[in-house]
Design a protein around this motif. Structure first.
Motif, PDB file in Angstrom:
ATOM      1  N   HIS A   1      29.741  39.875   5.292  1.00 18.50           N
ATOM      2  CA  HIS A   1      29.236  40.996   6.077  1.00 18.50           C
ATOM      3  C   HIS A   1      28.363  40.510   7.233  1.00 18.50           C
ATOM      4  CE1 HIS A   1      29.770  44.291   2.758  1.00 18.50           C
ATOM      5  NE2 HIS A   1      30.894  43.706   3.110  1.00 18.50           N
ATOM      6  N   GLY A   2      27.525  39.537   6.947  1.00 20.45           N
ATOM      7  CA  GLY A   2      26.675  38.989   8.003  1.00 20.45           C
ATOM      8  C   GLY A   2      27.484  38.348   9.109  1.00 20.45           C
ATOM      9  N   TYR A   3      28.557  37.645   8.718  1.00 20.62           N
ATOM     10  CA  TYR A   3      29.443  37.035   9.720  1.00 20.62           C
ATOM     11  C   TYR A   3      30.124  38.109  10.564  1.00 20.62           C
ATOM     12  CZ  TYR A   3      33.446  34.560  11.676  1.00 20.62           C
ATOM     13  OH  TYR A   3      34.390  34.056  12.534  1.00 20.62           O
ATOM     14  N   GLU A   4      30.565  39.182   9.918  1.00 22.37           N
ATOM     15  CA  GLU A   4      31.218  40.268  10.651  1.00 22.37           C
ATOM     16  C   GLU A   4      30.264  40.913  11.648  1.00 22.37           C
ATOM     17  OE1 GLU A   4      34.473  41.747   7.284  1.00 22.37           O
ATOM     18  OE2 GLU A   4      32.496  42.697   7.418  1.00 22.37           O
ATOM     19  N   ILE A   5      29.017  41.065  11.261  1.00 23.39           N
ATOM     20  CA  ILE A   5      28.016  41.629  12.173  1.00 23.39           C
ATOM     21  C   ILE A   5      27.893  40.761  13.420  1.00 23.39           C
ATOM     22  CG2 ILE A   5      25.538  42.048  12.448  1.00 23.39           C
ATOM     23  CD1 ILE A   5      25.509  42.893   9.482  1.00 23.39           C
ATOM     24  N   SER A   6      27.842  39.447  13.230  1.00 17.84           N
ATOM     25  CA  SER A   6      27.725  38.527  14.367  1.00 17.84           C
ATOM     26  C   SER A   6      28.938  38.609  15.279  1.00 17.84           C
ATOM     27  CB  SER A   6      27.552  37.093  13.861  1.00 17.84           C
ATOM     28  OG  SER A   6      26.375  36.954  13.113  1.00 17.84           O
ATOM     29  N   VAL A   7      30.138  38.668  14.700  1.00 18.85           N
ATOM     30  CA  VAL A   7      31.356  38.720  15.497  1.00 18.85           C
ATOM     31  C   VAL A   7      31.419  40.011  16.304  1.00 18.85           C
ATOM     32  CG1 VAL A   7      33.873  38.762  15.420  1.00 18.85           C
ATOM     33  CG2 VAL A   7      32.612  37.222  13.911  1.00 18.85           C
ATOM     34  N   VAL A   8      31.107  41.136  15.666  1.00 16.12           N
ATOM     35  CA  VAL A   8      31.108  42.426  16.373  1.00 16.12           C
ATOM     36  C   VAL A   8      30.077  42.407  17.498  1.00 16.12           C
ATOM     37  CG1 VAL A   8      30.633  44.897  16.150  1.00 16.12           C
ATOM     38  CG2 VAL A   8      31.977  43.719  14.408  1.00 16.12           C
ATOM     39  N   GLY A   9      28.931  41.788  17.247  1.00 13.20           N
ATOM     40  CA  GLY A   9      27.911  41.708  18.283  1.00 13.20           C
ATOM     41  C   GLY A   9      28.347  40.856  19.462  1.00 13.20           C
ATOM     42  N   ASP A  10      29.075  39.783  19.191  1.00  7.21           N
ATOM     43  CA  ASP A  10      29.562  38.921  20.266  1.00  7.21           C
ATOM     44  C   ASP A  10      30.683  39.586  21.050  1.00  7.21           C
ATOM     45  OD1 ASP A  10      27.775  36.926  19.659  1.00  7.21           O
ATOM     46  OD2 ASP A  10      29.151  35.865  18.325  1.00  7.21           O
ATOM     47  N   SER A  11      31.620  40.196  20.342  1.00  4.95           N
ATOM     48  CA  SER A  11      32.752  40.837  21.013  1.00  4.95           C
ATOM     49  C   SER A  11      33.479  41.742  20.024  1.00  4.95           C
ATOM     50  CB  SER A  11      33.717  39.798  21.575  1.00  4.95           C
ATOM     51  OG  SER A  11      34.886  40.424  22.063  1.00  4.95           O
ATOM     52  N   ALA A  12      33.377  43.049  20.268  1.00  5.33           N
ATOM     53  CA  ALA A  12      34.081  44.000  19.399  1.00  5.33           C
ATOM     54  C   ALA A  12      35.596  43.816  19.523  1.00  5.33           C
ATOM     55  CB  ALA A  12      33.692  45.431  19.762  1.00  5.33           C
ATOM     56  N   ALA A  33      40.772  40.025  15.233  1.00  7.64           N
ATOM     57  CA  ALA A  33      40.729  39.254  13.988  1.00  7.64           C
ATOM     58  C   ALA A  33      40.998  40.125  12.764  1.00  7.64           C
ATOM     59  CB  ALA A  33      39.376  38.571  13.844  1.00  7.64           C
ATOM     60  N   GLY A  34      41.231  41.403  12.978  1.00 11.93           N
ATOM     61  CA  GLY A  34      41.548  42.298  11.864  1.00 11.93           C
ATOM     62  C   GLY A  34      40.351  42.944  11.212  1.00 11.93           C
TER      63      GLY A  34
END
Length: 202
Positions: free
Chosen positions: A148-159, A165-166
């Motif tokens: 979940h923490g990784y997903e938060i970072s990815v969404v913050g960098d680029s939705a 990435a699915g």
């Protein structure tokens, strides 16, 4: 912030959480052991504040509204709601003291209050301080070492990248905002559970 969702509604979510916690204190305090009342206060405050935060998150993912403006306006809705409760003498309003002619918030410290540990002769360490430190460590682990923490970072960098990435971006936004607001609600339950009163000065 890590997800680049600018939640300016912390004050409003805090107020809603405080209202929920005080409600549980008044309703459950007289009939339940204090420890269970305190746990229910925390849970109720987290759910109420989380749901309040979800309103702005839902409008963001569904209609593309500006979360900064929306969460800011939601602060005033909660504030005026609290002011109405704390200034309106009525039969239904159990938050106020019945003995006072003017509106005065009623204390529930004898029903639900977080314990403190003595430090020396003059100081007390409230258990909420210890709980806050533990929660801080858990949040660090959640953001740094979980999916979940990784997903938060990815969404913050680029939705867009997250979508490619699915990842279910909308679900991540809703989940994260709910968690953020729920933690604010937990802080509110700590506050009212320590002061033992709901008022417009929270």
């Amino acid at each position: 912030f890590k997800m680049r969702f600018w939640n300016i509604g912390g004050e409003g979510q805090f107020i809603v959480g405080a209202l929920a916690a005080a409600f549980i204190a008044f309703k459950c305090g007289p009939v339940m052991p204090m420890v269970f009342t305190l746990i229910l206060m925390c849970l109720a405050a987290m759910i109420a504040a989380g749901a309040y935060g979800l309103i702005s998150a839902f409008l963001k993912v569904r209609f593309g509204t500006n979360e900064t403006l929306m969460t800011l306006m939601m602060n005033y809705v909660a504030l005026y709601g609290l002011t109405f409760i704390c200034e309106t003498k009525a039969d239904w309003n159990f938050f106020l003291s019945e003995e006072s002619v003017r509106p005065v918030p009623k204390s529930f410290s004898d029903l639900a209050e977080f314990m403190s540990f003595p430090i020396g002769e003059k100081f007390q360490l409230n258990i909420c301080v210890i709980l806050t430190l533990i929660i801080g460590v858990l949040i660090f682990i959640y953001l740094k070492y979980t999916k979940h923490g990784y997903e938060i970072s990815v969404v913050g960098d680029s939705a867009g990248t997250a979508n490619y990435a699915g990842m279910k971006v909308n679900r991540i936004v809703l989940r994260t905002v709910f968690l953020s607001a729920a933690l604010i609600g937990l802080a509110a339950s700590f506050k009212v559970g320590t002061s033992g009163v709901l008022s417009t000065t929270i």
